[in-house]
Design a protein around this motif. Structure first.
Motif, PDB file in Angstrom:
ATOM      1  N   ALA A   1     -11.421 -40.818  18.574  1.00  0.00           N
ATOM      2  CA  ALA A   1     -12.139 -41.467  19.672  1.00  0.00           C
ATOM      3  C   ALA A   1     -12.644 -40.461  20.692  1.00  0.00           C
ATOM      4  CB  ALA A   1     -11.233 -42.491  20.361  1.00  0.00           C
ATOM      5  N   SER A   2     -12.045 -39.273  20.729  1.00  0.00           N
ATOM      6  CA  SER A   2     -12.443 -38.328  21.771  1.00  0.00           C
ATOM      7  C   SER A   2     -13.485 -37.328  21.283  1.00  0.00           C
ATOM      8  CB  SER A   2     -11.232 -37.598  22.344  1.00  0.00           C
ATOM      9  OG  SER A   2     -10.642 -36.788  21.369  1.00  0.00           O
ATOM     10  N   LEU A   3     -13.862 -37.413  20.008  1.00  0.00           N
ATOM     11  CA  LEU A   3     -14.951 -36.577  19.486  1.00  0.00           C
ATOM     12  C   LEU A   3     -16.108 -37.504  19.112  1.00  0.00           C
ATOM     13  CD1 LEU A   3     -12.881 -34.298  17.054  1.00  0.00           C
ATOM     14  CD2 LEU A   3     -13.536 -33.798  19.403  1.00  0.00           C
ATOM     15  N   ASN A   4     -17.294 -37.202  19.623  1.00  0.00           N
ATOM     16  CA  ASN A   4     -18.465 -38.004  19.291  1.00  0.00           C
ATOM     17  C   ASN A   4     -18.679 -37.985  17.772  1.00  0.00           C
ATOM     18  OD1 ASN A   4     -21.026 -39.077  18.915  1.00  0.00           O
ATOM     19  ND2 ASN A   4     -21.869 -38.115  20.742  1.00  0.00           N
ATOM     20  N   PRO A   5     -18.636 -39.174  17.113  1.00  0.00           N
ATOM     21  CA  PRO A   5     -18.702 -39.211  15.654  1.00  0.00           C
ATOM     22  C   PRO A   5     -20.004 -38.664  15.085  1.00  0.00           C
ATOM     23  CG  PRO A   5     -18.921 -41.410  16.594  1.00  0.00           C
ATOM     24  CD  PRO A   5     -18.519 -40.501  17.714  1.00  0.00           C
ATOM     25  N   ARG A   6     -21.030 -38.561  15.917  1.00  0.00           N
ATOM     26  CA  ARG A   6     -22.327 -38.098  15.417  1.00  0.00           C
ATOM     27  C   ARG A   6     -22.525 -36.599  15.541  1.00  0.00           C
ATOM     28  NH1 ARG A   6     -25.781 -42.406  14.723  1.00  0.00           N
ATOM     29  NH2 ARG A   6     -24.727 -44.333  15.295  1.00  0.00           N
ATOM     30  N   ARG A   7     -21.519 -35.883  16.033  1.00  0.00           N
ATOM     31  CA  ARG A   7     -21.710 -34.443  16.216  1.00  0.00           C
ATOM     32  C   ARG A   7     -20.824 -33.666  15.266  1.00  0.00           C
ATOM     33  NH1 ARG A   7     -24.896 -33.555  20.401  1.00  0.00           N
ATOM     34  NH2 ARG A   7     -24.890 -35.022  22.130  1.00  0.00           N
ATOM     35  N   THR A   8     -21.353 -32.540  14.789  1.00  0.00           N
ATOM     36  CA  THR A   8     -20.548 -31.649  13.964  1.00  0.00           C
ATOM     37  C   THR A   8     -19.615 -30.861  14.873  1.00  0.00           C
ATOM     38  OG1 THR A   8     -22.168 -29.880  14.166  1.00  0.00           O
ATOM     39  CG2 THR A   8     -22.406 -31.336  12.286  1.00  0.00           C
ATOM     40  N   VAL A   9     -18.625 -30.230  14.256  1.00  0.00           N
ATOM     41  CA  VAL A   9     -17.677 -29.403  15.006  1.00  0.00           C
ATOM     42  C   VAL A   9     -18.435 -28.341  15.800  1.00  0.00           C
ATOM     43  CG1 VAL A   9     -15.822 -27.719  14.757  1.00  0.00           C
ATOM     44  CG2 VAL A   9     -15.772 -29.834  13.416  1.00  0.00           C
ATOM     45  N   ARG A  10     -19.432 -27.746  15.161  1.00  0.00           N
ATOM     46  CA  ARG A  10     -20.225 -26.714  15.841  1.00  0.00           C
ATOM     47  C   ARG A  10     -20.871 -27.282  17.116  1.00  0.00           C
ATOM     48  NH1 ARG A  10     -24.330 -22.735  14.027  1.00  0.00           N
ATOM     49  NH2 ARG A  10     -24.139 -23.411  11.875  1.00  0.00           N
ATOM     50  N   GLU A  11     -21.458 -28.490  16.993  1.00  0.00           N
ATOM     51  CA  GLU A  11     -22.123 -29.088  18.158  1.00  0.00           C
ATOM     52  C   GLU A  11     -21.127 -29.463  19.241  1.00  0.00           C
ATOM     53  OE1 GLU A  11     -25.803 -31.163  15.671  1.00  0.00           O
ATOM     54  OE2 GLU A  11     -24.016 -32.306  16.149  1.00  0.00           O
ATOM     55  N   LEU A  12     -19.956 -29.962  18.796  1.00  0.00           N
ATOM     56  CA  LEU A  12     -18.930 -30.355  19.768  1.00  0.00           C
ATOM     57  C   LEU A  12     -18.478 -29.147  20.584  1.00  0.00           C
ATOM     58  CD1 LEU A  12     -16.913 -32.701  17.409  1.00  0.00           C
ATOM     59  CD2 LEU A  12     -18.035 -33.423  19.516  1.00  0.00           C
ATOM     60  N   LEU A  13     -18.294 -28.020  19.895  1.00  0.00           N
ATOM     61  CA  LEU A  13     -17.848 -26.825  20.609  1.00  0.00           C
ATOM     62  C   LEU A  13     -18.986 -26.226  21.441  1.00  0.00           C
ATOM     63  CD1 LEU A  13     -15.612 -25.152  17.888  1.00  0.00           C
ATOM     64  CD2 LEU A  13     -14.881 -26.401  19.917  1.00  0.00           C
ATOM     65  N   ALA A  14     -20.218 -26.336  20.931  1.00  0.00           N
ATOM     66  CA  ALA A  14     -21.361 -25.772  21.666  1.00  0.00           C
ATOM     67  C   ALA A  14     -21.531 -26.461  23.024  1.00  0.00           C
ATOM     68  CB  ALA A  14     -22.631 -25.914  20.837  1.00  0.00           C
ATOM     69  N   GLN A  15     -21.164 -27.749  23.095  1.00  0.00           N
ATOM     70  CA  GLN A  15     -21.251 -28.439  24.386  1.00  0.00           C
ATOM     71  C   GLN A  15     -20.340 -27.780  25.418  1.00  0.00           C
ATOM     72  OE1 GLN A  15     -20.437 -32.565  23.056  1.00  0.00           O
ATOM     73  NE2 GLN A  15     -22.265 -33.050  24.238  1.00  0.00           N
ATOM     74  N   ALA A  16     -19.169 -27.354  24.947  1.00  0.00           N
ATOM     75  CA  ALA A  16     -18.234 -26.714  25.871  1.00  0.00           C
ATOM     76  C   ALA A  16     -18.631 -25.264  26.148  1.00  0.00           C
ATOM     77  CB  ALA A  16     -16.822 -26.773  25.296  1.00  0.00           C
ATOM     78  N   LEU A  17     -19.333 -24.664  25.183  1.00  0.00           N
ATOM     79  CA  LEU A  17     -19.670 -23.227  25.312  1.00  0.00           C
ATOM     80  C   LEU A  17     -21.109 -23.038  25.774  1.00  0.00           C
ATOM     81  CD1 LEU A  17     -18.025 -22.024  21.982  1.00  0.00           C
ATOM     82  CD2 LEU A  17     -17.242 -21.473  24.286  1.00  0.00           C
ATOM     83  N   ARG A  18     -21.680 -24.049  26.435  1.00  0.00           N
ATOM     84  CA  ARG A  18     -23.115 -23.960  26.704  1.00  0.00           C
ATOM     85  C   ARG A  18     -23.469 -22.872  27.716  1.00  0.00           C
ATOM     86  NH1 ARG A  18     -20.879 -27.768  29.415  1.00  0.00           N
ATOM     87  NH2 ARG A  18     -21.542 -28.357  31.501  1.00  0.00           N
TER      88      ARG A  18
END
Lengths: 267, 277
Positions: free
Chosen positions: A98-115
């Motif tokens: 529930a805390s990871l957007n189901p439509r994003r890959t791991v790379r995209e999820l981490l890129a949001q934090a590393l922007r």
């Protein structure tokens, strides 16, 4: 004593049910967390501990009382200042699906934090994944959350939180979403992070054995109030409040050595 | 991606949806072909007036000797253009308004939702007819009126989805990364609301085609374009001696609207994780 990293000062929150009845989720709760300190907030479901976690993260405004992050009251900050201030606190939720957007890959999820690290996103992502035990990290970058196991998802959520280099991690039942067999591994990972990054924790849990394995201090919450708090050893070995006694008695191995002496996890 | 594969699997398992897709694709090809091909004039008059269906004129001819089949084929363009552009306009309008209302709440939400209720209570055809009659006919106006009438459906749906999604944990997690609220709305919340919006938008295509046909039946659409509604209008004077003038354009409208409704249902159920088929 040095200034607390996070201080909750007489925080109160009530919810109105659709029927009109009022629920006192949190009643005048005060709680301090020092830099690098680990505090376990223990209580059964419905005791208001998750609400308190959301208030601490600045996701929910208290009805009264103050939340001070490094001395600054979150309620006094502008929207932009609040956004900047609270990145020092990162949540780890119960259910990583529930805390990871189901439509994003791991790379995209981490890129949001590393922007803010545009040119080194790829390398940092791989390092973070390695760090949380997803090795080799490159294997996981293109996966979607539903292509991972519960434990792997939680590791991705932890990697994302670490990407922000937080000073405080607020973990709300972080082990409940994982299989029993890998809870120990996740718990060990959280302990490693604590030691390596000198990060403070607010560990919200119903499970007193996790508090014992993990915490410097324990606060016990019942029906929206903190009924007992103190050093982990003292509270868990000689509880004074009847509710704490009940919680402690419900867990076997009361006299077993605490986690500090003991190897937890895979064993 | 597994989710995409699952969508197509479920979508195609719904036979009527697959049939409707093929039908709509054929319509699109016809519409484009009629715009590209020159040399055929559907307005071409002839001396063969009011002929019943025959091998020479499969669906008969009208009172001016025009071929009914050719008229229906050329009418596809108007129906599809109006249907798609009205649905697109209504969807964009509804998504923006509904998402804003759901995300920010407050007075804006209250006002917008009351306005959308007004639109939903007033009989849409009467309102459309009045607006077009007052502002003058024309295809663009018809599209605008239909969009104006249809956006509340999308807006209400979008608002509900936004309210549901914005409190999910992954949105809170992104909020803790210091991402701005409007970026969260645009990149986290709205993309997760696409499925029901797509289904509802497809249903609006059907509604728009029907409404356009009704407006042109009453002479409220563009006068010089061939459309199914206009064919029905001129056919109804001869209902008792030339049934083919009414039956075939009417059937075209009926089948097309049905196809878009089935398509909307198919998309909706294929994207809904709770349906098992």
């Amino acid at each position: 004593m040095q200034e607390p990293l996070l201080a909750l000062d007489k925080v109160t929150k009530t919810f109105r049910r659709s029927g009109g009845s009022i629920v006192n989720a949190v009643r005048s709760v005060s709680l301090d967390i020092g830099p690098g300190e680990t505090v376990a907030l223990v209580g059964e479901s419905g005791s208001g501990k998750s609400t308190l976690g959301r208030i601490a993260l600045g996701l929910l405004a208290p009805d009264s009382g103050r939340v001070l992050l490094a001395g600054r009251c979150l309620g006094d900050l502008s929207a932009a200042a609040l956004r900047d201030a609270r990145i020092a606190m990162q949540p780890i939720f119960q259910d990583a699906s529930a805390s990871l957007n189901p439509r994003r890959t791991v790379r995209e999820l981490l890129a949001q934090a590393l922007r803010h690290h545009r040119d080194s996103v790829e390398q940092r992502s791989v390092d973070l994944l390695d760090h949380v035990g997803l090795r080799p990290g490159t294997e996981y970058l293109l996966r979607f959350p539903h292509e991972l196991s519960g434990g792997q998802r939680q590791r991705v959520a932890i990697a994302r939180a670490l990407a922000m280099e937080p000073r405080l991690i607020i973990a709300d039942e972080p082990l409940s979403g994982a299989d029993v067999s890998i809870r120990g591994q996740i718990l060990n990972l959280l302990i490693d992070i604590k030691e390596e990054h000198r990060v403070a924790y607010l560990m919200i849990t119903h499970d007193i054995s996790i508090a014992r394995a993990f915490a410097d201090r324990v606060a016990v919450m019942m029906q929206g109030e903190i009924v007992e708090s103190g050093p982990a050893e003292a509270v868990l070995h000689a509880p004074t409040h009847p509710y704490t006694k009940q919680l402690v008695a419900a867990v076997p191995m009361l006299d077993a050595p605490t986690a500090r002496d003991r190897e937890i996890g895979d064993a | 991606m597994a989710a995409t594969r699952r969508f197509w699997h479920r979508f195609l398992a719904y036979r009527a949806g697959a049939a409707a897709t093929i039908y709509v694709l054929v319509l699109v090809v016809i519409a484009v072909a009629t715009q590209l091909l020159s040399g055929v004039d559907p307005h071409q008059l002839s001396n063969e007036v009011m002929r019943a269906p025959s091998p020479a004129h499969l669906l008969g001819t009208d009172e001016l000797g025009r071929d009914v089949l050719l008229g229906i084929v050329y009418g596809v363009w108007v129906s599809l253009t109006v249907g798609f552009s009205a649905a697109l306009a209504a969807t964009v309008l509804g998504v923006v308004i509904g998402a804003t209302a759901g995300h920010y709440g407050g007075a804006f939400d209250l006002i917008v939702m009351r306005i959308s209720e007004v639109f939903q209570v007033v009989p849409s055809f009467i309102l459309a007819a009045v607006i077009v009659a007052m502002s003058g006919p024309g295809l663009t106006r018809v599209v605008m009126v239909i969009a104006l009438l249809a956006w509340p459906q999308i807006a209400r749906l979008m608002r509900g989805e936004v309210i549901r999604i914005k409190q999910l944990e992954f949105v809170d997690a992104v909020r803790c990364l210091g991402v701005r609220e409007w970026v969260i709305l645009a990149t986290e919340v709205i993309p997760n609301a696409v499925a029901p919006i797509l289904a509802a938008g497809t249903l609006i295509v059907g509604q728009a085609i029907l409404l356009e046909a009704a407006l042109s039946f009453f002479g409220l659409s563009s006068a010089d374009l061939i459309s199914w509604g206009r064919m029905l209008n001129s056919g109804q004077r001869f209902l008792f001696n030339a049934w083919w003038l009414s039956l075939f354009p009417g059937t075209a409208i009926f089948v097309t609207v049905l196809a878009f409704n089935l398509l909307g249902d198919a998309i909706g159920s294929a994207l809904n994780p709770r349906t098992t088929r």
